[in-house]
Design an enzyme around this catalytic site. Structure first.
Site, short mmCIF file in Angstrom:
data_model
loop_
_atom_site.label_atom_id
_atom_site.label_comp_id
_atom_site.label_asym_id
_atom_site.label_seq_id
_atom_site.Cartn_x
_atom_site.Cartn_y
_atom_site.Cartn_z
N LYS A 121 63.39 44.64 13.88
CA LYS A 121 62.42 44.77 12.95
C LYS A 121 62.50 44.22 11.41
CE LYS A 121 58.94 48.32 11.00
NZ LYS A 121 58.51 49.60 11.12
N THR A 166 53.07 53.39 23.82
CA THR A 166 54.32 54.48 23.66
C THR A 166 52.71 55.11 22.78
OG1 THR A 166 54.87 53.29 21.36
CG2 THR A 166 56.39 52.77 23.02
N LEU A 177 50.85 55.03 29.78
CA LEU A 177 52.55 56.17 29.40
C LEU A 177 52.63 56.22 30.75
CD1 LEU A 177 50.11 57.88 26.68
CD2 LEU A 177 51.71 56.51 25.94
N THR A 212 54.48 54.62 32.29
CA THR A 212 55.91 54.53 32.40
C THR A 212 57.11 54.66 30.96
OG1 THR A 212 55.14 51.74 31.44
CG2 THR A 212 55.67 52.20 34.00
N VAL A 242 52.15 63.05 16.47
CA VAL A 242 51.26 64.37 16.57
C VAL A 242 50.90 65.62 16.26
CG1 VAL A 242 50.19 65.53 18.98
CG2 VAL A 242 50.63 63.24 19.32
N GLU A 267 46.08 53.02 1.06
CA GLU A 267 46.62 53.61 0.33
C GLU A 267 47.01 54.75 -0.66
OE1 GLU A 267 51.75 55.16 2.38
OE2 GLU A 267 51.01 53.10 1.77
N ASN A 308 48.21 59.03 2.37
CA ASN A 308 48.93 59.13 1.71
C ASN A 308 50.11 60.77 2.69
OD1 ASN A 308 50.78 57.45 -0.36
ND2 ASN A 308 50.03 59.38 -1.76
N ASN A 367 51.76 60.44 5.90
CA ASN A 367 53.38 60.35 5.54
C ASN A 367 54.03 61.87 5.84
OD1 ASN A 367 53.80 57.85 6.16
ND2 ASN A 367 52.88 57.50 3.94
N HIS A 390 61.23 58.94 7.01
CA HIS A 390 62.46 57.55 7.20
C HIS A 390 63.96 57.53 6.45
CE1 HIS A 390 57.46 55.56 7.37
NE2 HIS A 390 58.21 55.89 7.88
N CYS A 424 73.32 79.14 6.75
CA CYS A 424 73.93 80.29 8.04
C CYS A 424 72.93 81.12 6.97
CB CYS A 424 75.07 80.13 7.61
SG CYS A 424 75.87 81.38 6.05
N LYS A 477 116.12 80.89 17.13
CA LYS A 477 115.54 81.05 15.76
C LYS A 477 115.67 81.60 14.38
CE LYS A 477 113.32 84.57 18.52
NZ LYS A 477 114.76 83.92 19.85
N HIS A 503 89.94 50.84 23.17
CA HIS A 503 90.21 48.81 24.14
C HIS A 503 89.42 48.48 25.22
CE1 HIS A 503 93.73 51.34 21.91
NE2 HIS A 503 94.17 50.38 22.10
N LYS A 562 90.41 52.22 15.37
CA LYS A 562 91.43 50.87 15.25
C LYS A 562 89.95 50.81 16.99
CE LYS A 562 95.42 49.88 18.89
NZ LYS A 562 96.12 50.54 19.48
#
Length: 1556
Positions: free
Chosen positions: A87, A141, A181, A183, A196, A263, A268, A271, A278, A819, A870, A1171, A1200
């Site tokens: 896109k 979709t 839908l 598939t 939804v 809009e 809005n 959204n 986004h 937390c 030690k 690699h 790397k």
């Protein structure tokens, strides 16, 4: 859905242009051909849709329709790659150019067949091609059907954000065929559900309620794929659901668009979740899909609404639960998000910047859709929200400001429902029969885990009522079945304990067992006593990992026998409650006996018994036996309604806020009649401290006072509240003593230790007791401001310190703020919105190092076999670190006033081990900082000792395994008759203990055998360097890419065969790579750990270069077997334990190994590697992107990536990749002969080979010299760089031959010359002229300019400032000159090389008091000499230098002799030519040589001739002369490194100056 052929039409903008149906391709074609006439139709789709046959099907139908009606139109097709990356401007331009090439004109109609990416982008193509052509949306979709295809918003993405370039361009028609839908992949289905849920959340409360109850059948249906064609799914079980949500969402969106097409405000609302979503998507694409980002965005925007005081906590919890129910993420911490995005970070500043270019914004003011309830928005448009509030919601940490001071106010705060009662209510209703309405439940992470687990076990069905304020639970009477998946409980300790017993009642289902697991901390928390009790009653339970902790495997269909059950209740009352609640379902009535002493938290046991009675089962207490209960068989009867009390532990925070601020706070629903022990906090703690407390049966009010007083209190009935008490005690007068809280050591963290460590940051002193803590209160004005408070991911720690921080004058940062969601998700909202405490979101810089411990100088406990060294090495370690040394055996003998052999003879080994354990624990507690403690060899034989050492290691302490060759240890022990004899064979003892040492140790030091004083000194030097790496005093710094660094890949099967060659092999290299996988020990596939340790020791003995430790697997081109994960982990962790500077982590190592290495790296830097030996990847492939992201997620210090070049052009593709990836240091090269250019252009740690190695480590490797010569040829080096020496006289200087030889050796195109002058201004003028041209490389400064040049420099190193002399000038950034002094290093290295570290370091003597003598003082001090004497012909000059330092004394010949000094090192700073003329100096040196039996004499003058001092020393036995030329070369090597960034090739440099 719909019956085939049935079409529903939805009006939008006045036309019925949305057509919805099932299997409606014929309808689509006929409508387009009949009503949207054109000469050219273009069908644009992606390869996924094309592969499924839809394009061919539509093409056939169009051609049939053209033929049938005789229409001379054409249908062209164009296919793009799937995914958000298509896109883009580039894809749009490619489509437009192709359309022009095909002769498309203004009457063209474009058909967008695909998901949101196709619809958005092709819509924008239609909007701009020929200034606008017609187009049709055919979404495939769920996400596109319910959202993106409707409304005419078209766009492409830009680097700054999503959908920022586009247009409003309405499609002529939107054809929604739900058969597409069938598939749709599972992930795409779930992705669509985010839109939804979004629509229902802001617009339709009834639909949201339906969605809450439909997730299970929805997910089970879409996951049940056709066995013959896994791409297809039978959606018939959810036909109606899909039809309803597609039609419903389409109607809602069409209505909103019709009212506000462009809009202006109302639109809005569509959204919701998108403003933040986004921003996440802009960073996480393509790894995380649009709907997944919107799901996280919805939760964040709902939390923002709650933080602003608009949305209830219940609504936020409902939204998050619904989103999670559809397996969508609710945070970046979601395991799936982390895995898919490879842990990619979303910095808050980046998120806000991206949100700043949102189309909804009003200038710089961000606008976000704010919910007021499920199904309702705060305004009929997006609302303006301040950046600081958004930042708070997005941030992981919080800065707490000072609470308002001034007039005292009254507040009322209602805490969430009790976690303890909520969790018990879940268990009882699930085991009970019939419906029950639970009110005032706690909505938190913990209770969510409990709910999800009960649902998976089939224990009950759940339905929310009254906007989520009430949960209707329908229990199944204890009928539980084993689910297919494991029960993941996060860090929910209560849930883990309650469900452990409940799981024993489970019958076989999808599996014949149940797995209970949790996060890393949960897998450390104890559950052993409960498991022991259940096993003794017939349950079949196995620990899957660590003994005594989750995960557990519990066999189904076994149950509990009943009868007598004994359990230790001194650690956790939850063990007792768990058994009590499940006991009625045992096969016979249960008698529960609590053993081991007084139970902890009796109040919670009483609470459980009281709640069981509410559900119809009455427990009776035995009248004769203490702590014994009788539980009858039965089935709980669920009451119609059960109201959960607010959480009394949580209530302590607002009440303590009142105590600390003087305000009045009322908690309206907790009083004296509470079931919870913590309800006593106000009376037993705050009132005792002086507060005014009013408590009724159902409410509690506290008013604070200016001067709180310390108390002594047993908090056993309310242990969770002790943390709150601690922060109040911190600002009370006197010492508060809290006892009865031993169980708090095994909660989310060791809370007693946590409070001690974190309160210390405020300047508050605490002492840990066996079952409590003492807190010395201080004045508020004496409180210190911590840099940050560590929360240990513990809600009670975070909330407690938020209170203390709110009374600080300066703001305090608290880590891991989320937390608190465990028990009070809205705590920060209360602190900010109710108490008006200023809060600010912040992202603290994270340093990856030792675990948070509060140990600034963690002690080192040494373990290892008797005879390993030690005591000897421990004493050296203590001396090096400035710590105190203790031998535990000697301390024990002193403590017991006997010898260990006598103790064992009198009382036996068991008694000795018990005493040893007692003393070890005492030292671990009392001597945790600033000590080196050598333990007995067999200390690890005691399990409790191992546990204690592992605990110490876990909080950042150092447990060091000291080892030397086993053969040498055994040889020594067989001779040693001074200690108790081993019971077993020595070899057997070693084999048994080997694993035990590994399990307890954080580090290992291997001391090779020494057969000379020089070798012994080298081991001491190795030990010092090792300790510096372990403690962080010396830390490898990742070189800058402009420094041209490299490492030599050693490929010897045994490095000992090349030990003497190592210095020459590694010339010009910045590090050595030890390829552990290539080591060959007796032809074994995997070398032993001792063999690897010996190889590392050989490297350390012979080369002072950082080591890169690599275990390369066969899959990545190495030799280590791919099917040996345990052995792999052991060898990789061995590298960490030896504190190597760099460790190679293959990004394809097992995930748990990568994670553990990332968490336990200490100060080792990580190099994350991948690699591609087969050459399957090109540098524009997504796989390299994934690997880069995966490396950053660990996070590693260097990435790397190594490809395989198939053509020369692959090098240019690699450079494009390098240029685009700059967020982490990148080592990227191509293998093979075609790829050799990439080894030249890579400047960071390039792997190199050498002609004398057995083989190159990888195809195409080059030597340092080859690489540098090529760099010179292609212009990577500036051939005009000028290096020279300044001063006079310099005609005989050896510096030119030294540096020019080294330049030549490494293939560097530079020339070093002389500039004779005694004028510092002239040097400055020349240097500035060269700087302006970019041609200054570096300058050596000698007499008489070392002081004179300083005023002309822009910067002088601290060391050179101290000495007052500069001998090196380095060009700095922006045309600056920096001065440094390498003389000190030259002196230190020269002395060290000749064995200074093996000498007695009591005294050193310096002769001469010129500029060099200052460097000599600093150098000798750094070597550790206790006293330094300085002599000079003019005594006042010597005294002037001595006065600058401690322990430096000016001496004369007389004072030297009188004090009987015995120096072991003499440094002459007198010019060689004048030394013989100084009679006093001659005599003093003679006296010094006679005073000590051995030592070193260094002549700091750079003379190659046989000097008078040399002749004087040669005649004295035991003393060795060091020519000043050694000091010259050593300081020159450092100059070379400072100028070039490359380590000097010492061997050739030294040979050029010194000859042979």
């Amino acid at each position: 859905m719909f019956a085939e052929g049935q079409i529903q039409k939805v009006p939008i903008l006045g036309k019925e242009s949305i057509h919805i149906g099932y299997k409606m391709q014929d309808h689509i074609v006929s409508e387009i051909v009949a009503n949207i006439k054109s000469s050219t139709y273009i069908l644009v789709t992606d390869t996924n849709i094309e592969d499924l046959g839809y394009v061919e099907s539509l093409k056939t139908k169009f051609e049939a329709a053209f033929a049938k009606d005789g229409i001379k139109s054409r249908l062209l097709t164009y296919t793009v790659a799937p995914g958000e990356t298509s896109k883009s401007r580039a894809t749009k331009a490619a489509i437009e150019d192709w359309m022009l090439s095909k002769g498309c004109t203004r009457d063209t109609v474009i058909l967008a067949v695909g998901g949101g990416v196709i619809g958005d982008m092709i819509g924008y193509v239609a909007a701009t091609f020929m200034r606008g052509v017609r187009f049709v949306q055919i979404p495939t979709t769920l996400l596109a059907m319910v959202d993106s295809s409707i409304g005419g918003k078209t766009a492409i993405d830009t680097p700054l954000g999503k959908n920022l370039v586009g247009a409003f361009w309405q499609p002529v028609n939107i054809f929604i065929d739900t058969s597409f839908l069938e598939t749709l992949p599972v992930r795409e289905f779930i992705n669509g559900m985010a839109e939804v849920i979004k629509t229902a959340a802001f617009y339709d409360a009834e639909e949201f309620t339906r969605l809450e109850s439909a997730s299970e059948i929805f997910l089970s249906t879409i996951k049940k794929r056709d066995a013959k064609d896994p791409r297809r799914v039978d959606l018939s079980p959810i036909t109606d659901t899909i039809g309803r949500i597609v039609l419903g969402s389409a109607r809602i969106k069409a209505a909103v668009v019709s009212a506000d097409e462009r809009e202006g405000g109302l639109r809005n609302l569509l959204n919701f979740g998108h403003s933040i979503g986004h921003a996440y998507e802009a960073i996480l694409t393509p790894y995380i899909l649009h709907g997944e980002c919107v799901a996280i965005g919805m939760v964040k925007e709902a939390e923002l609404s709650r933080y602003l005081g608009i949305l209830s906590p219940v609504a936020v919890a409902r939204l998050a639960k619904c989103i999670k129910a559809y397996e969508l993420p609710v945070s970046l911490d979601d395991a799936t998000v982390k895995a898919r995005s490879h842990g990619k970070k979303c910095p808050v500043d980046d998120l806000l910047r991206i949100m700043g270019v949102d189309k909804k914004n009003d200038g710089s003011t961000k606008k976000i859709v704010i919910l007021s309830a499920i199904g309702k928005t705060h305004e009929q448009k997006a609302s303006s929200v301040a950046d600081k509030d958004i930042r708070f919601v997005l941030s992981e940490e919080v800065i707490v400001g000072e609470a308002p001071v001034g007039d005292k106010k009254s507040y009322t705060v209602t805490p969430p429902g009790s976690k303890s009662i909520s969790n018990r209510a879940f268990v009882l209703t699930a085991l009970g029969k019939g419906p029950c309405k639970l009110r005032n439940l706690l909505h938190s992470d913990d209770t969510q885990h409990m709910l999800e687990a009960i649902e998976l076990l089939g224990g009950a069905s759940f339905e929310w009522e009254a906007d989520g304020e009430t949960l209707l639970v329908t229990g199944n009477g204890g009928k539980l079945t084993a689910p297919a998946q494991e029960l993941y409980l996060g860090n929910a300790g209560t849930a883990s304990r309650f469900l452990t017993t409940a799981a024993t009642l489970v019958q076989k289902g999808d599996k014949d067992h149940v797995i209970l697991t949790g996060n890393k901390r949960m897998q450390e928390r104890p559950i052993g006593p409960l498991v022991d009790a259940l096993r003794s009653n017939g349950a079949d339970i196995a620990f899957q990992n660590a003994e005594g902790s989750l995960p557990l495997k519990i066999e189904a269909g076994v149950g509990l026998k009943g009868g007598l059950i004994e359990v230790a209740a001194t650690v956790s009352s939850q063990y007792v409650s768990s058994l009590l609640m499940c006991a009625p379902y045992a096969q016979t009535p249960v008698t529960l006996s609590l053993v081991g002493g007084k139970p902890i938290s009796q109040f919670y046991i009483d609470m459980t018994i009281a709640m069981m009675a509410d559900f119809g089962v009455v427990v009776t207490k035995d009248e004769t036996k203490e702590h014994t209960y009788h539980i009858p068989q039965g089935v709980y009867t669920n009451p119609e309604e059960y109201v959960v009390e607010s959480d009394a532990s949580s209530a302590t925070y607002p009440l303590a806020y009142a105590a600390m601020t003087g305000h009045t706070v009322t908690v309206p629903n907790i009083g004296s009649k509470s079931l919870q022990g913590d309800a006593r906090f106000a009376i037993d703690v705050l009132k005792a401290m002086g507060c005014t407390v009013e408590q009724t049966a159902t409410s509690t009010t506290v008013t604070g006072v200016p001067n709180l007083k310390a108390i002594a209190v047993d908090m056993e009935p309310m242990t969770d509240a002790f943390l709150t008490a601690c922060v109040v005690a911190a600002v009370s007068e006197g010492t508060t003593v809290i006892t009865g809280i031993a169980n708090q050591r095994v909660k989310e963290c060791n809370r007693i230790e946590a409070m001690r460590v974190q309160l210390a940051k405020y300047g508050v002193v605490c002492r840990e007791l066996e079952d409590g803590i003492e807190v010395d209160g201080i004045s508020r004005s004496d409180l210190k401001t911590p840099v940050s408070v560590h929360s240990y991911d513990d809600h009670r720690v975070a909330m407690s310190f938020s209170l203390l921080s709110s009374i600080m004058a300066a703001p305090v940062a608290i880590e891991e703020r989320r937390c608190v969601e465990k028990t009070w998700p809205g705590w920060w909202d209360v602190l900010s919105g109710v108490f008006n405490v200023p809060l600010e979101g912040v992202t603290l810089a994270k340093t990856v190092s030792k675990a948070e411990s509060g140990l600034s100088k963690p002690s080192i406990f040494i373990v290892g076999m008797r005879g390993a060294g030690k005591t000897h090495l421990g004493a050296q370690a203590a001396n090096h670190l400035g710590y105190e040394f203790i031998d535990l055996d000697q301390l024990l003998e002193k403590d017991l006033d006997t010898t260990i052999p006598q103790l064992i003879a009198d009382k036996g080994w068991d008694h000795f081990r018990a005493e040893e354990l007692r003393l070890l624990k005492q030292c671990l507690n009392d001597k945790s900082e600033g000590y080196v403690i050598s333990c007995g060899g067999g200390v690890v034989e005691t399990p409790a000792a191992r546990d204690a050492l592992q605990t110490f290691k876990g909080v950042g302490g150092i447990v060091l395994h000291v080892h030397r060759p086993v053969s040498r240890i055994l040889e020594y022990l067989n001779k040693d008759q001074s200690r108790p004899a081993f019971v077993d064979d020595l070899e057997a003892v070693w084999q048994r203990r080997k694993e035990l040492y590994r399990s307890v140790s954080s580090n290992v030091f291997f001391a090779p055998h020494c057969d000379s004083a020089e070798a012994t000194a080298k081991v001491q030097q190795m030990l010092g360097a090792f300790l510096d790496r372990v403690t962080g005093k010396s830390e490898f710094v990742i070189p800058h890419k402009d420094q041209f660094t490299s490492f030599l890949s050693l490929t010897f099967p045994d490095v000992s065969i090349a030990a003497t060659m190592l210095p020459s092999l590694s010339e010009g290299c910045s590090a050595l790579e030890l390829r552990v996988d290539l080591l060959n020990e007796n032809d074994e596939a995997i070398p032993s750990e001792e063999y690897v340790l010996s190889q590392l020791a050989i490297l350390r003995q012979n080369v002072d270069l950082p080591i890169l430790y690599t275990v390369r697997t066969k899959a990545q081109g190495g030799r280590f077997p791919d099917d040996k994960p345990v052995e792999l982990a052991n060898l990789v962790n061995l590298g960490l334990k030896t504190a190597v500077e760099l460790l190679d982590v293959e990004l394809t190592y097992p995930a748990e190994l990568v994670s553990s290495v990332g968490a336990s790296r200490g100060y080792t830097k990580l190099l994350g590697s991948h690699h591609d030996f087969p050459g399957a990847l090109n540098w524009s492939s997504l796989e390299w992107e994934n690997m880069y992201a995966r490396a950053e997620a660990v996070p590693v210090d260097v990435v790397k990536l190594v490809g395989m070049a198939k053509s020369f052009s692959d090098n240019f593709a690699l450079e494009n990749f390098r240029e685009a990836h700059t967020s982490s240091p990148l080592l990227a090269i191509n293998m093979g002969s075609h790829g050799q250019l990439s080894r030249v252009t890579n400047t960071l740690l390039t792997p190199v080979t050498h002609a004398d190695l057995p083989v190159a480590a990888a195809p195409g490797q080059l030597s340092v010299e080859e690489i540098n010569q090529t760099r010179s040829t292609i212009g990577m080096f500036n051939k005009n760089l000028s290096f020279f020496i300044v001063g006079t006289p310099i005609g005989h200087s050896k510096s030119p031959i030294l540096h020019n030889t080294m330049f030549k050796k490494l293939g560097l195109p530079y020339e070093y010359s002389r500039f004779k002058t005694d004028d510092a201004a002239a040097v400055n003028a020349k240097a500035r002229a060269l700087l302006a041209q970019g041609n200054l490389g570096g300058i050596s400064v000698t007499i008489p300019l070392k002081q004179d040049i300083i005023p002309f420099l822009d910067e002088v190193s601290p060391l050179a400032q101290q000495i007052g002399a500069v001998n090196t000038i380095i060009p700095g950034p922006n045309g600056t000159l920096k001065g440094d002094n390498t003389d000190i290093l030259g002196l230190v290295n020269a002395l060290t090389r000749f064995g200074a570290n093996s000498l007695d370091k009591k005294t050193a003597l310096i002769v001469g008091a010129g500029g060099t003598s200052l460097a000599a003082v600093h150098g000798l001090r750094s070597l550790g000499f206790a006293k330094i004497l300085i002599a000079n012909r003019t005594l006042s000059k010597a005294e002037a230098i001595a006065d600058k330092f401690d322990n430096v004394e000016a001496v004369t010949l007389d004072s030297f002799v009188a004090n009987k000094y015995t120096p072991s090192v003499i440094v002459s700073c007198v010019p060689a030519t004048t030394f013989s003329m100084l009679d006093e100096s001659n005599k003093l040196v003679s006296a010094a040589l006679a005073a000590s039996p051995k030592g070193l004499v260094l002549e700091a003058a750079y003379s190659a001739e046989a000097t008078p001092l040399l002749k004087q020393v040669m005649d004295v036995e035991g003393w060795e002369f060091i020519s000043g030329l050694y000091m010259l070369t050593e300081q020159g090597f450092e100059q070379f490194r400072l100028w070039t960034g490359i380590p000097a090739p010492k061997e050739v440099g030294e040979k050029a100056v010194l000859g042979n």
